[in-house]
Design an enzyme around this catalytic site. Structure first.
Site, mmCIF file in Angstrom:
data_model
loop_
_atom_site.group_PDB
_atom_site.id
_atom_site.type_symbol
_atom_site.label_atom_id
_atom_site.label_comp_id
_atom_site.label_asym_id
_atom_site.label_seq_id
_atom_site.Cartn_x
_atom_site.Cartn_y
_atom_site.Cartn_z
ATOM 1 N N CYS A 1 5.467 -8.466 -5.933
ATOM 2 C CA CYS A 1 4.933 -7.384 -6.814
ATOM 3 C C CYS A 1 6.327 -6.354 -6.809
ATOM 4 C CB CYS A 1 3.909 -6.586 -6.758
ATOM 5 S SG CYS A 1 3.765 -4.321 -6.901
ATOM 6 N N CYS B 1 -3.213 3.695 -16.924
ATOM 7 C CA CYS B 1 -2.660 2.899 -15.021
ATOM 8 C C CYS B 1 -1.452 3.871 -15.191
ATOM 9 C CB CYS B 1 -1.770 1.838 -15.760
ATOM 10 S SG CYS B 1 -1.121 0.897 -13.819
ATOM 11 N N CYS C 1 3.605 -6.804 -0.805
ATOM 12 C CA CYS C 1 3.307 -7.609 -1.190
ATOM 13 C C CYS C 1 4.476 -8.687 -2.079
ATOM 14 C CB CYS C 1 2.211 -7.304 -2.158
ATOM 15 S SG CYS C 1 0.676 -6.292 -1.946
ATOM 16 N N CYS D 1 6.206 2.209 -2.498
ATOM 17 C CA CYS D 1 5.085 1.749 -2.312
ATOM 18 C C CYS D 1 5.042 1.517 -0.750
ATOM 19 C CB CYS D 1 4.520 0.805 -2.436
ATOM 20 S SG CYS D 1 2.803 -0.152 -2.320
ATOM 21 N N CYS E 1 2.816 -1.904 -14.361
ATOM 22 C CA CYS E 1 3.122 -0.807 -14.562
ATOM 23 C C CYS E 1 3.184 -1.387 -12.433
ATOM 24 C CB CYS E 1 1.903 -0.333 -14.685
ATOM 25 S SG CYS E 1 2.180 1.344 -13.802
ATOM 26 N N GLU F 1 6.319 4.811 -12.981
ATOM 27 C CA GLU F 1 5.945 4.421 -14.585
ATOM 28 C C GLU F 1 4.296 4.224 -14.480
ATOM 29 O OE1 GLU F 1 6.777 0.175 -14.815
ATOM 30 O OE2 GLU F 1 8.919 0.800 -14.993
ATOM 31 N N HIS G 1 -6.746 -12.033 -4.219
ATOM 32 C CA HIS G 1 -5.520 -12.890 -4.732
ATOM 33 C C HIS G 1 -5.611 -14.311 -3.684
ATOM 34 C CE1 HIS G 1 -4.395 -9.643 -6.795
ATOM 35 N NE2 HIS G 1 -3.660 -8.970 -5.483
#
Length: 347
Positions: A121, A107, A118, A114, A339, A94, A222
């Site tokens: 996510c 973006c 996380c 990935c 995204c 995306e 975070h």
């Protein structure tokens, strides 16, 4: 037996020039083709109108142009555009166009899936299938630039690497893509308009500094408390905050470039005074700014948006010590345009 054709955009300009010389042609032909491939964005060899037909046929016999295809495009009520981008091997990533009154931001994704884990996510739920090539990253930017011109009547202003994937786990390809995006032979964008966001891989942050990159750096922080950060981002157990701090200090010493911290405040996780105090302390190590990000929940699980009151506590504490802080509201909610997960902001 059919020879597997090579992706022509994997060749440098010098390699293209050598190819033409070794096939009895002039070296400048490589320059022509290189321009068609990058700055003119040719999708097929027949687009190259100033290249002789026999030469185009020779290219067709030896190479392919693995261009991306925007499979589906969705436009949000707030103007955000989400692209589902199909790659040459059928995989999909995306990219998102985020408009404001003064600029448009792309973006882009750097991996299919990935490398990291996380918990908040959506992309982390997909296993990493592969890294994107420099051309596939570049093509996402070209596609969004066209959409920016079409819908907003001006070229793309900024790029953030905050889509699918961890950019620093695809280091060489991301840097090569940025090299082409900023080159006069590519899109000619200023590196100052590009921000690469990392979840915080210390040795790769140091490598960025050593390579003297000119783009901006953002870190998905975070939490500035190791135990809480490990709950949010389990991989960070391998990269404690002390190591991240050292890498960021090294980055600033070498580049003199401020760091942006991306920070989501979640209910019952980091919406407490200890977390606020820890962030304020962490922000004093290197010059920085903080983006507090409104969370787009991916399910009804433990990660839920904190109250306005909790976010205001962060703002008050950060501003009291002179730290620049902005709140980024989620964009494109009606089309699920986060995204990766944190793509709802601009550089």
């Amino acid at each position: 037996m059919q020879i597997e054709k090579k992706d022509i955009r994997a060749l440098s300009k010098d390699q293209l020039r050598d190819f033409f010389v070794s096939n009895g042609d002039k070296a400048f032909r490589g320059n022509q083709v290189y321009e068609w491939l990058w700055s003119k964005g040719a999708h097929k060899f027949d687009d190259m109108t100033n290249v002789a037909k026999p030469t185009r046929q020779m290219l067709e016999e030896n190479f392919v142009i693995n261009h991306i295809k925007v499979d589906t495009m969705q436009r949000s009520e707030d103007g955000t555009v989400k692209n589902a981008v199909r790659l040459h091997d059928g995989l999909v990533v995306e990219s998102v166009l985020i408009p404001t009154d003064t600029r448009t931001t792309a973006c882009v994704s750097s991996q299919v899936g990935c490398s990291l884990d996380c918990n908040f996510c959506a992309t982390a739920r997909l296993k990493r299938m592969r890294n994107l090539g420099p051309d596939e990253i570049y093509d996402q930017v070209v596609a969004i630039d066209k959409e920016s011109r079409l819908y907003y009547n001006h070229p793309l202003s900024n790029i953030v690497f905050m889509g699918m994937g961890e950019p620093l786990m695809n280091y060489n390809n991301v840097l090569k893509a940025i090299e082409m995006i900023t080159s006069t032979e590519g899109l000619g964008m200023s590196p100052k308009r590009i921000m690469v966001s990392t979840s915080g891989v210390p040795k790769m942050i140091k490598k960025l500094a050593d390579d003297e990159v000119k783009f901006k750096l953002a870190v998905s922080l975070h939490s500035a408390i190791d135990e809480i950060r490990a709950r949010i981002m389990p991989f960070s157990k391998n990269f404690p905050l002390a190591d991240l701090r050292e890498a960021l200090e090294y980055w600033y010493r070498k580049t003199k470039s401020k760091v942006s911290y991306e920070y989501v405040v979640w209910k019952g996780i980091n919406d407490n005074k200890a977390s606020v105090d820890a962030l304020v302390k962490f922000c004093k190590y290197v010059p920085c700014k903080v983006n507090l990000i409104e969370y787009n929940p991916i399910d009804d699980g433990e990660f839920q948006q904190a109250s306005e009151e909790s976010i205001n506590e962060y703002i008050k504490a950060l501003e009291a010590t002179g730290i620049v802080v902005k709140v980024r509201r989620s964009r494109g909610k009606d089309i699920d345009a986060a995204c990766g997960q944190l793509a709802n902001k601009e550089a």
